[in-house]
Structure formats: structure tokens, C-alpha cells
Design an enzyme around this catalytic site. Structure first.
Site, PDB file in Angstrom:
ATOM      1  N   THR A  12       0.857  -1.188   0.000  1.00 33.21           N
ATOM      2  CA  THR A  12       0.000   0.000   0.000  1.00 33.21           C
ATOM      3  C   THR A  12       0.894   1.239   0.000  1.00 33.21           C
ATOM      4  O   THR A  12       1.969   1.244   0.582  1.00 33.21           O
ATOM      5  CB  THR A  12      -0.951   0.020   1.209  1.00 33.21           C
ATOM      6  OG1 THR A  12      -0.213   0.252   2.413  1.00 33.21           O
ATOM      7  CG2 THR A  12      -1.712  -1.295   1.334  1.00 33.21           C
ATOM      8  N   GLY A  13       0.440   2.280  -0.677  1.00 35.27           N
ATOM      9  CA  GLY A  13       1.303   3.446  -0.827  1.00 35.27           C
ATOM     10  C   GLY A  13       2.544   3.116  -1.625  1.00 35.27           C
ATOM     11  O   GLY A  13       3.633   3.618  -1.346  1.00 35.27           O
ATOM     12  N   SER A  16       5.122   5.760  -4.878  1.00 30.71           N
ATOM     13  CA  SER A  16       6.218   6.732  -4.827  1.00 30.71           C
ATOM     14  C   SER A  16       7.128   6.423  -3.647  1.00 30.71           C
ATOM     15  O   SER A  16       6.781   5.615  -2.772  1.00 30.71           O
ATOM     16  CB  SER A  16       5.681   8.166  -4.698  1.00 30.71           C
ATOM     17  OG  SER A  16       5.073   8.367  -3.435  1.00 30.71           O
ATOM     18  N   ILE A  18       9.504   5.392  -0.740  1.00 31.66           N
ATOM     19  CA  ILE A  18       9.895   4.112  -0.152  1.00 31.66           C
ATOM     20  C   ILE A  18       9.050   2.967  -0.699  1.00 31.66           C
ATOM     21  O   ILE A  18       9.570   1.893  -0.999  1.00 31.66           O
ATOM     22  CB  ILE A  18       9.775   4.185   1.381  1.00 31.66           C
ATOM     23  CG1 ILE A  18      10.830   5.130   1.958  1.00 31.66           C
ATOM     24  CG2 ILE A  18       9.895   2.803   2.005  1.00 31.66           C
ATOM     25  CD1 ILE A  18      10.631   5.452   3.432  1.00 31.66           C
ATOM     26  N   GLY A  19       7.757   3.189  -0.825  1.00 35.37           N
ATOM     27  CA  GLY A  19       6.879   2.124  -1.318  1.00 35.37           C
ATOM     28  C   GLY A  19       7.238   1.683  -2.718  1.00 35.37           C
ATOM     29  O   GLY A  19       7.273   0.484  -3.022  1.00 35.37           O
ATOM     30  N   SER A 137       7.764   4.567  12.204  1.00 33.09           N
ATOM     31  CA  SER A 137       8.736   5.648  12.049  1.00 33.09           C
ATOM     32  C   SER A 137       9.638   5.663  13.258  1.00 33.09           C
ATOM     33  O   SER A 137       9.226   5.311  14.377  1.00 33.09           O
ATOM     34  CB  SER A 137       8.011   6.997  11.933  1.00 33.09           C
ATOM     35  OG  SER A 137       8.909   8.075  12.108  1.00 33.09           O
ATOM     36  N   TYR A 150       1.343  12.849  14.477  1.00 35.68           N
ATOM     37  CA  TYR A 150       2.038  11.905  13.596  1.00 35.68           C
ATOM     38  C   TYR A 150       2.791  10.861  14.415  1.00 35.68           C
ATOM     39  O   TYR A 150       2.662   9.653  14.179  1.00 35.68           O
ATOM     40  CB  TYR A 150       3.003  12.660  12.685  1.00 35.68           C
ATOM     41  CG  TYR A 150       3.868  11.762  11.839  1.00 35.68           C
ATOM     42  CD1 TYR A 150       3.370  11.182  10.680  1.00 35.68           C
ATOM     43  CD2 TYR A 150       5.190  11.495  12.196  1.00 35.68           C
ATOM     44  CE1 TYR A 150       4.164  10.348   9.896  1.00 35.68           C
ATOM     45  CE2 TYR A 150       5.990  10.669  11.424  1.00 35.68           C
ATOM     46  CZ  TYR A 150       5.471  10.101  10.281  1.00 35.68           C
ATOM     47  OH  TYR A 150       6.256   9.272   9.516  1.00 35.68           O
TER      48      TYR A 150
END
Length: 249
Positions: A12-13, A16, A18-19, A137, A150
Site C-alpha cells: 500500500t502506498g 512513490s 519508499i513504497g 517511524s 504523527y
């Protein structure tokens, strides 16, 4: 032998940053790759970049019906899933006094609720013994002003991996977390600012990292490959931190 030969991998994602780098590496390692994202144009371009018959499907992880439809389509086209990388996420920064309810709901719906229900809705389409990797993260344990919401969502993702692992052991499904530090991706420029301002921010961030540079998407992709493959088959409910030494030095 390729590390993901004939495995079905969903990211998913994956359109662009890292994905996308992870999807490219997975395809090179023999996986049949499906990526999701919210932008049809970037998905099409990303699928072409990945090659190897990769497919891109429009999906919004904050829309639960959209999540279910994606897994139905992927399963019909590629078969049951061996690797699920839950990577879609957003960042939003503002002083505590100015942070709006709309910002809070958006970041929570994508980074926390979206992760929870992506895994839940994937369960019927996963092979026993599958590997799930959640993107957290390095900020999940570090306090940064203006990034409270976040960081909290990323700490929640770290917690989910522990609980999910406990529930899915009967199916030998492993759930682990990859926590990147500051990585040089388009993600860093999504909060606005001129090119010069963005480069200035990157320079400042790099100065705070023991290695004195930002990481690359390709370096993080290698971490995802490790967690997705049998190389990490004794790793369950754990976290791999790739942050240039920020949390340890």
C-alpha cells in the site's frame, strides 16, 4: 535463488518514495507485485517502472470498502497473498495550539485506522505463513514539537504489530515493523515550501543524524525485503529501525 520467487506481494502506498523502491526490489526478487495508492496517474507510472507484470490499483485506506475491494481484485488476478507491506501514510505538522480536528482525523484515519483495517480486511486473502510488515517511524519513540499526532499514530502502529502477532500465530503469519528515520523522498516536501526551503530543511535534518545524511528509499527497501523474506522467519512482533543512528547514538 531469488528471495521472493513466485510470492504475491502487496504494497500500500507503493506509487512513490519508499513504497515504490520496495516494489521495484520485490519484483527484482521474483515477486508478483500489486501496489495501491490514491492517484491513478502515479500508479500507472509506478507499475511501468516496476515492470514484471506489476499491477496498480486505486485505493484509499481510510475507506474500508475500498480496502476490501482491493484485496478481492488482487486475489482474483494474482492469487492469495504471501507478503503485505502496509506502507500508506501521511504526515501533518503544526503547533499544538493550532492543530485542527480535521488534521487530526485525517492523519489518524490513514496512519492508524487505515493500518488496522488494511490488515483486518486482508486476512481472508493471506496465505498461512505470510509476512506482514507495517511501516512505522523512528519518531514512534521520540518527541518532536509540532509532530505530536504523527508520532502518536506511528507509536500505535508499533503496538499493533505486537497484538496482531499474538492473534495470528496459529496461522504462522508474522507481523513486524520497519521504522525509517529521515529519508530523502517526496514525502519531505508535501507540507509545502519552495525548493530552497525544502533543501534547507533536509540539510538541517541531516545535521542532526549521526551519519550526517538522509537515508535513501533503496536502503529502506532492503529492510522491507529482509522482513518479507524467510531471512527473518524467526522475527515476530519486532521492529527494525533504519534511522542513521538517531535512536541509539
Amino acid at each position: 535463488m531469488k528471495k521472493l520467487e513466485n510470492k504475491v506481494a502487496v504494497i500500500t502506498g507503493g506509487n512513490s518514495g519508499i513504497g515504490l523502491a520496495t516494489a521495484v526490489l520485490f519484483a527484482q526478487q521474483g515477486a508478483k507485485v500489486a501496489i495501491t495508492g490514491r492517484n491513478q496517474a502515479t500508479l500507472k507510472s509506478a507499475a511501468e517502472t516496476i515492470g514484471q507484470g506489476a499491477i496498480g490499483i486505486v485505493s484509499d485506506v481510510s475507506d474500508l470498502n475500498s480496502i476490501t475491494a482491493v484485496f478481492e481484485e488482487i486475489s482474483a488476478k494474482l492469487g492469495k497473498i504471501d507478503v503485505l507491506v502496509v506502507n500508506a501514510g501521511v504526515s501533518s505538522a503544526a503547533p499544538l495550539a493550532d492543530f485542527t480536528e480535521e488534521q487530526f482525523d485525517n492523519i489518524s484515519d490513514i496512519n492508524f485506522k487505515g493500518v488496522f483495517f488494511t490488515v483486518q480486511r486482508a486476512l481472508p486473502y493471506l496465505n498461512d505463513g505470510a509476512s506482514i510488515v507495517l511501516t512505522s517511524s523512528a519518531m514512534n519513540e521520540v518527541g518532536y514539537g509540532t509532530y505530536a499526532a504523527y508520532s502518536a499514530t506511528k507509536a500505535a502502529v508499533r503496538s499493533l504489530a505486537r497484538s496482531f502477532s499474538q492473534e495470528l500465530l496459529e496461522r504462522q503469519i508474522r507481523v513486524n515493523v520497519l521504522s525509517p528515520g529521515a529519508i530523502d523522498t517526496p514525502f519531505l516536501g508535501r507540507n509545502g515550501g519552495s525548493k530552497e526551503e525544502i533543501e534547507g530543511v533536509k540539510g538541517y535534518i541531516a545535521s542532526t543524524i549521526p551519519l550526517k545524511r538522509l537515508g535513501t528509499s533503496e536502503e529502506i527497501a532492503e529492510g522491507f525485503l529482509y522482513l518479507a523474506s524467510d531471512a527473518s522467519k524467526y522475527m515476530v512482533g519486532s521492529e527494525l529501525v533504519l534511522d542513521g543512528g538517531v535512536k541509539t547514538l
